[in-house]
Design a protein around this motif. Sequence first.
Motif, short mmCIF file in Angstrom:
data_model
loop_
_atom_site.label_atom_id
_atom_site.label_comp_id
_atom_site.label_asym_id
_atom_site.label_seq_id
_atom_site.Cartn_x
_atom_site.Cartn_y
_atom_site.Cartn_z
N LYS A 1 6.45 -15.94 3.91
CA LYS A 1 5.70 -16.31 2.82
C LYS A 1 6.68 -17.47 1.86
O LYS A 1 6.30 -18.24 1.42
N MET A 2 7.88 -16.86 1.65
CA MET A 2 8.85 -17.26 0.85
C MET A 2 10.36 -16.85 0.98
O MET A 2 10.46 -15.99 1.45
N TYR B 1 0.72 -12.11 4.49
CA TYR B 1 -0.11 -13.36 4.42
C TYR B 1 -0.76 -13.28 2.99
O TYR B 1 -0.65 -12.16 2.21
N GLU B 2 -0.82 -14.46 2.48
CA GLU B 2 -1.48 -14.41 1.02
C GLU B 2 -2.88 -13.70 1.16
O GLU B 2 -3.22 -13.01 0.38
N ASP C 1 10.36 -13.14 1.84
CA ASP C 1 9.22 -12.40 1.77
C ASP C 1 8.21 -12.71 2.88
O ASP C 1 8.09 -13.72 3.40
N THR C 2 7.82 -11.74 3.55
CA THR C 2 6.83 -11.91 4.72
C THR C 2 5.25 -11.22 4.16
O THR C 2 5.03 -10.56 3.14
N SER D 1 2.88 -7.06 3.04
CA SER D 1 3.72 -7.77 2.47
C SER D 1 5.08 -7.04 2.48
O SER D 1 4.98 -5.86 2.03
#
Length: 165
Positions: A75-76, A121-122, A118-119, A54
């Motif tokens: 992500k966001m 994966y959760e 933001d990049t 992330s």
Amino acid sequence: MYKLLQAYPELPVSLEEAKQHLRIMHEEFDSNIALLSKAATLSAENYTGLQFISRQYLLTAEFALIVVIDKTPVKMISKVVLVVGEIETEITNDVIVENNRVIIPDNLIGDSVKITFDTGYEAVPEDVKAAILLTTGRLFSNPTDAVEKLPTTSKSLLRPYRRWE
């Protein structure tokens, strides 16, 4: 142009997971295993074109009604700023976000756009984690050998995630 603002410290594979995979129960090699695990993660990122660690970026791009973010998965989106000359106006609430595309309303015009996002994966898929573990194991077992490419099984596990062929 992308500017890295922050790389978050958590890797997709924890030190404990890597040690368990390598069957190491002591702490003697912890710093080395952590380094190799990060290298394996970066190798998986380079192979797939995806961001498994992330990170937060600032993208500054020429104005367009649709801005495509190449760093994926996104992500966001935390902030979108429209730049007209010297004036910067936040338009975060006015845009539409679809995956890695930011769609700006057609009644707005500007010189450039600044997007903070933001990049990562959760939760990184299990097959990607397995590929990272396999590569970590290969790097650990061959400390003086040049590992030119990913292990075959790692490639097979990562292939469905590749953004290009």
